[in-house]
Scaffold this motif. Structure first.
Motif, PDB file in Angstrom:
ATOM      1  N   LEU A 135      32.586  47.365  40.619  1.00 37.29           N
ATOM      2  CA  LEU A 135      33.604  46.522  39.998  1.00 37.29           C
ATOM      3  C   LEU A 135      35.011  46.979  40.384  1.00 37.29           C
ATOM      4  CD1 LEU A 135      32.083  46.032  36.430  1.00 37.29           C
ATOM      5  CD2 LEU A 135      32.613  44.209  38.052  1.00 37.29           C
ATOM      6  N   GLN A 136      35.246  48.286  40.320  1.00 41.52           N
ATOM      7  CA  GLN A 136      36.565  48.814  40.657  1.00 41.52           C
ATOM      8  C   GLN A 136      36.920  48.536  42.110  1.00 41.52           C
ATOM      9  OE1 GLN A 136      35.652  52.786  38.714  1.00 41.52           O
ATOM     10  NE2 GLN A 136      37.851  52.691  38.344  1.00 41.52           N
ATOM     11  N   GLU A 137      35.956  48.723  42.998  1.00 42.04           N
ATOM     12  CA  GLU A 137      36.218  48.450  44.415  1.00 42.04           C
ATOM     13  C   GLU A 137      36.493  46.969  44.650  1.00 42.04           C
ATOM     14  OE1 GLU A 137      32.752  49.961  46.338  1.00 42.04           O
ATOM     15  OE2 GLU A 137      33.372  52.068  46.174  1.00 42.04           O
ATOM     16  N   THR A 138      35.795  46.117  43.903  1.00 45.11           N
ATOM     17  CA  THR A 138      35.978  44.677  44.049  1.00 45.11           C
ATOM     18  C   THR A 138      37.351  44.233  43.569  1.00 45.11           C
ATOM     19  OG1 THR A 138      33.598  44.342  43.732  1.00 45.11           O
ATOM     20  CG2 THR A 138      35.011  42.421  43.438  1.00 45.11           C
ATOM     21  N   MET A 139      37.849  44.876  42.509  1.00 43.85           N
ATOM     22  CA  MET A 139      39.083  44.419  41.859  1.00 43.85           C
ATOM     23  C   MET A 139      40.288  45.300  42.157  1.00 43.85           C
ATOM     24  SD  MET A 139      37.543  43.215  38.193  1.00 43.85           S
ATOM     25  CE  MET A 139      39.079  42.403  37.802  1.00 43.85           C
ATOM     26  N   VAL A 140      40.158  46.214  43.101  1.00 38.05           N
ATOM     27  CA  VAL A 140      41.176  47.236  43.329  1.00 38.05           C
ATOM     28  C   VAL A 140      42.566  46.653  43.620  1.00 38.05           C
ATOM     29  CG1 VAL A 140      40.650  47.452  45.804  1.00 38.05           C
ATOM     30  CG2 VAL A 140      41.656  49.391  44.556  1.00 38.05           C
TER      31      VAL A 140
ATOM     32  N   MET B  73      21.139  44.272  41.401  1.00 35.92           N
ATOM     33  CA  MET B  73      22.462  43.663  41.281  1.00 35.92           C
ATOM     34  C   MET B  73      23.246  43.895  42.569  1.00 35.92           C
ATOM     35  SD  MET B  73      25.387  44.338  38.434  1.00 35.92           S
ATOM     36  CE  MET B  73      24.303  43.775  37.133  1.00 35.92           C
ATOM     37  N   SER B  74      23.609  42.823  43.234  1.00 39.38           N
ATOM     38  CA  SER B  74      24.263  42.948  44.528  1.00 39.38           C
ATOM     39  C   SER B  74      25.777  42.952  44.392  1.00 39.38           C
ATOM     40  CB  SER B  74      23.841  41.795  45.441  1.00 39.38           C
ATOM     41  OG  SER B  74      24.385  40.569  44.985  1.00 39.38           O
ATOM     42  N   VAL B  75      26.428  43.555  45.372  1.00 40.11           N
ATOM     43  CA  VAL B  75      27.896  43.552  45.426  1.00 40.11           C
ATOM     44  C   VAL B  75      28.409  42.116  45.527  1.00 40.11           C
ATOM     45  CG1 VAL B  75      29.909  44.284  46.775  1.00 40.11           C
ATOM     46  CG2 VAL B  75      27.979  45.852  46.468  1.00 40.11           C
ATOM     47  N   GLU B  76      27.688  41.310  46.274  1.00 38.86           N
ATOM     48  CA  GLU B  76      28.074  39.901  46.439  1.00 38.86           C
ATOM     49  C   GLU B  76      28.084  39.173  45.096  1.00 38.86           C
ATOM     50  OE1 GLU B  76      26.574  35.878  48.840  1.00 38.86           O
ATOM     51  OE2 GLU B  76      25.440  37.757  48.972  1.00 38.86           O
ATOM     52  N   ASP B  77      27.065  39.425  44.276  1.00 43.14           N
ATOM     53  CA  ASP B  77      27.000  38.773  42.965  1.00 43.14           C
ATOM     54  C   ASP B  77      28.131  39.235  42.047  1.00 43.14           C
ATOM     55  OD1 ASP B  77      24.892  37.175  43.583  1.00 43.14           O
ATOM     56  OD2 ASP B  77      23.400  38.265  42.417  1.00 43.14           O
ATOM     57  N   ILE B  78      28.442  40.527  42.091  1.00 40.80           N
ATOM     58  CA  ILE B  78      29.534  41.035  41.249  1.00 40.80           C
ATOM     59  C   ILE B  78      30.858  40.414  41.673  1.00 40.80           C
ATOM     60  CG2 ILE B  78      30.898  43.107  40.735  1.00 40.80           C
ATOM     61  CD1 ILE B  78      28.322  44.671  40.561  1.00 40.80           C
ATOM     62  N   THR B  79      31.044  40.235  42.975  1.00 42.78           N
ATOM     63  CA  THR B  79      32.266  39.598  43.472  1.00 42.78           C
ATOM     64  C   THR B  79      32.378  38.167  42.950  1.00 42.78           C
ATOM     65  OG1 THR B  79      32.127  40.933  45.480  1.00 42.78           O
ATOM     66  CG2 THR B  79      33.585  39.025  45.542  1.00 42.78           C
ATOM     67  N   LYS B  80      31.262  37.444  42.949  1.00 45.53           N
ATOM     68  CA  LYS B  80      31.268  36.080  42.410  1.00 45.53           C
ATOM     69  C   LYS B  80      31.575  36.075  40.919  1.00 45.53           C
ATOM     70  CE  LYS B  80      27.721  34.454  45.666  1.00 45.53           C
ATOM     71  NZ  LYS B  80      26.276  34.107  45.770  1.00 45.53           N
ATOM     72  N   LEU B  81      31.059  37.084  40.226  1.00 48.32           N
ATOM     73  CA  LEU B  81      31.225  37.157  38.780  1.00 48.32           C
ATOM     74  C   LEU B  81      32.688  37.288  38.380  1.00 48.32           C
ATOM     75  CD1 LEU B  81      29.617  37.426  36.056  1.00 48.32           C
ATOM     76  CD2 LEU B  81      29.759  39.892  36.386  1.00 48.32           C
ATOM     77  N   VAL B  82      33.439  38.143  39.078  1.00 51.03           N
ATOM     78  CA  VAL B  82      34.829  38.412  38.666  1.00 51.03           C
ATOM     79  C   VAL B  82      35.823  37.433  39.267  1.00 51.03           C
ATOM     80  CG1 VAL B  82      34.355  40.844  38.279  1.00 51.03           C
ATOM     81  CG2 VAL B  82      35.216  40.120  40.503  1.00 51.03           C
ATOM     82  N   SER B  83      35.391  36.593  40.209  1.00 47.96           N
ATOM     83  CA  SER B  83      36.225  35.532  40.763  1.00 47.96           C
ATOM     84  C   SER B  83      37.315  36.088  41.667  1.00 47.96           C
ATOM     85  CB  SER B  83      36.856  34.705  39.632  1.00 47.96           C
ATOM     86  OG  SER B  83      37.837  33.831  40.125  1.00 47.96           O
ATOM     87  N   SER B  84      37.730  35.287  42.605  1.00 45.02           N
ATOM     88  CA  SER B  84      38.835  35.682  43.488  1.00 45.02           C
ATOM     89  C   SER B  84      40.182  35.229  42.928  1.00 45.02           C
ATOM     90  CB  SER B  84      38.623  35.085  44.882  1.00 45.02           C
ATOM     91  OG  SER B  84      38.513  33.677  44.792  1.00 45.02           O
ATOM     92  N   ASN B  85      40.151  34.280  42.013  1.00 44.26           N
ATOM     93  CA  ASN B  85      41.373  33.777  41.383  1.00 44.26           C
ATOM     94  C   ASN B  85      41.581  34.527  40.074  1.00 44.26           C
ATOM     95  OD1 ASN B  85      43.571  32.283  40.574  1.00 44.26           O
ATOM     96  ND2 ASN B  85      42.354  30.559  39.845  1.00 44.26           N
ATOM     97  N   ARG B  86      42.294  35.654  40.118  1.00 45.47           N
ATOM     98  CA  ARG B  86      42.368  36.556  38.969  1.00 45.47           C
ATOM     99  C   ARG B  86      43.712  36.477  38.259  1.00 45.47           C
ATOM    100  NH1 ARG B  86      40.047  41.126  42.706  1.00 45.47           N
ATOM    101  NH2 ARG B  86      38.006  40.227  43.109  1.00 45.47           N
ATOM    102  N   LYS B  87      44.030  35.293  37.772  1.00 41.44           N
ATOM    103  CA  LYS B  87      45.291  35.127  37.050  1.00 41.44           C
ATOM    104  C   LYS B  87      45.049  35.353  35.564  1.00 41.44           C
ATOM    105  CE  LYS B  87      47.204  31.953  40.476  1.00 41.44           C
ATOM    106  NZ  LYS B  87      47.697  30.582  40.757  1.00 41.44           N
ATOM    107  N   PHE B  88      44.667  36.588  35.227  1.00 38.99           N
ATOM    108  CA  PHE B  88      44.448  36.921  33.823  1.00 38.99           C
ATOM    109  C   PHE B  88      44.933  38.342  33.581  1.00 38.99           C
ATOM    110  CE2 PHE B  88      40.365  36.914  36.196  1.00 38.99           C
ATOM    111  CZ  PHE B  88      40.174  38.283  36.327  1.00 38.99           C
ATOM    112  N   ASP B  89      45.333  38.599  32.326  1.00 36.06           N
ATOM    113  CA  ASP B  89      45.824  39.922  31.954  1.00 36.06           C
ATOM    114  C   ASP B  89      44.684  40.893  31.710  1.00 36.06           C
ATOM    115  OD1 ASP B  89      48.717  39.334  31.794  1.00 36.06           O
ATOM    116  OD2 ASP B  89      48.092  37.955  30.224  1.00 36.06           O
ATOM    117  N   LEU B  90      43.643  40.422  31.015  1.00 39.32           N
ATOM    118  CA  LEU B  90      42.511  41.274  30.672  1.00 39.32           C
ATOM    119  C   LEU B  90      41.213  40.602  31.104  1.00 39.32           C
ATOM    120  CD1 LEU B  90      43.467  42.361  27.020  1.00 39.32           C
ATOM    121  CD2 LEU B  90      43.774  43.684  29.125  1.00 39.32           C
ATOM    122  N   LEU B  91      40.279  41.420  31.550  1.00 43.85           N
ATOM    123  CA  LEU B  91      38.949  40.935  31.895  1.00 43.85           C
ATOM    124  C   LEU B  91      37.930  41.818  31.189  1.00 43.85           C
ATOM    125  CD1 LEU B  91      36.945  39.226  33.637  1.00 43.85           C
ATOM    126  CD2 LEU B  91      37.099  41.036  35.347  1.00 43.85           C
TER     127      LEU B  91
END
Length: 274
Positions: free
Chosen positions: A35-40, A1-19
């Motif tokens: 995940l935490q580093e990606t969404m920090v 599982m790559s960091v790049e894939d996790i970044t794609k998974l959580v999206s850069s457009n994060r207009k949501f309250d809960l994920l």
């Protein structure tokens, strides 16, 4: 599982309250840290739980902690032999009262193989009745919104691999929906009564050659299937409206033999967005 894939998974457009992220057959690596580093910049980790190769994460916007009234976690294993022979399947669940909306998320991995439809149905029922049934972690009120996600493992039935692939290549996968076991069983009332699901507009998510968007070329040449699903149910007494604004598979992710599925669910409370 790559960091790049996790970044794609959580999206850069994060207009949501809960994920909520549910993963199955997770490799032995620190997914939580990635995940935490990606969404920090936008979100914080509210809860995480592991059960053998199943992992589940709940993230909230940075201001979300003040809206949490209750947060409980449970898990329930099905099948397996104590983890000695093969990996156990089952479910992890998270119950959260967020801004007075009671939500239950169930991330599961059900029995594999086309012929085990009844076993999958049975596992769903068993998980539903078993989660949060222990006295020390019971929640007092039913959920306003329940979401099931994961590798439900329902397959296409009544079609062989080559004809199925031909329809997919011609972008006619809609003709395969009536052969989907989950839709068939739900229509018969055997499983997921009262649940909704978005239309299966994306290609079947299993099984791929790892690292590509080509379906399985091993000697088994498995029939492509929509194994990975997200379903939701809203309590009709909750006063909530739920709108599924997107339901998609991420074909760009190649580090698994499945393509991950993502949904965006918008809740409306008394005319306001949540």
């Amino acid at each position: 599982m790559s960091v790049e894939d996790i970044t794609k998974l959580v999206s850069s457009n994060r207009k949501f309250d809960l994920l909520v992220i549910g993963l199955q057959e997770v490799p032995k690596c620190d997914v939580a840290q990635v995940l935490q580093e990606t969404m920090v910049e936008t979100h914080i980790l509210l809860c995480q739980k592991t059960m053998q190769s199943l992992q589940m994460f709940l993230f909230g916007a940075k201001s979300s902690e003040k809206y949490i009234r209750e947060l409980k976690v449970d898990k329930h294993a099905v099948g397996g032999c104590g983890g000695i022979i093969g990996r156990k399947k089952g479910a992890i669940a998270m119950y959260i009262n967020f801004s007075e909306i009671r939500m239950l998320f169930v991330s599961c991995h059900l029995a594999a193989h086309e012929h085990k439809v009844e076993k999958r149905n049975s596992e769903c029922q068993h998980i539903s009745h078993s989660l949060f049934s222990k006295n020390d972690i019971q929640y007092t009120k039913p959920a306003d919104v329940t979401v099931w996600l994961g590798d439900l493992n329902y397959r296409l039935q009544g079609i062989s691999s080559i004809p199925a692939r031909k329809l997919i290549e011609e972008n006619c996968q809609s003709k395969l929906r009536d052969k989907d076991q989950l839709l068939q069983e739900a229509e018969k009332g055997e499983v997921f009564n009262g649940y909704c699901e978005g239309t299966l507009l994306f290609k079947p998510t299993y099984k791929y050659n790892i690292g590509s968007s080509n379906y399985d070329t091993s000697y088994k040449i498995r029939v492509p299937s929509w194994t990975d699903r997200i379903l939701f149910k809203v309590d009709h007494l909750s006063g909530l409206d739920a709108i599924l604004s997107s339901y998609e598979a991420l074909d760009c992710i190649g580090s698994s033999d499945h393509k991950p599925v993502r949904a965006h669910l918008c809740l409306k409370v008394h005319g306001d967005s949540a």
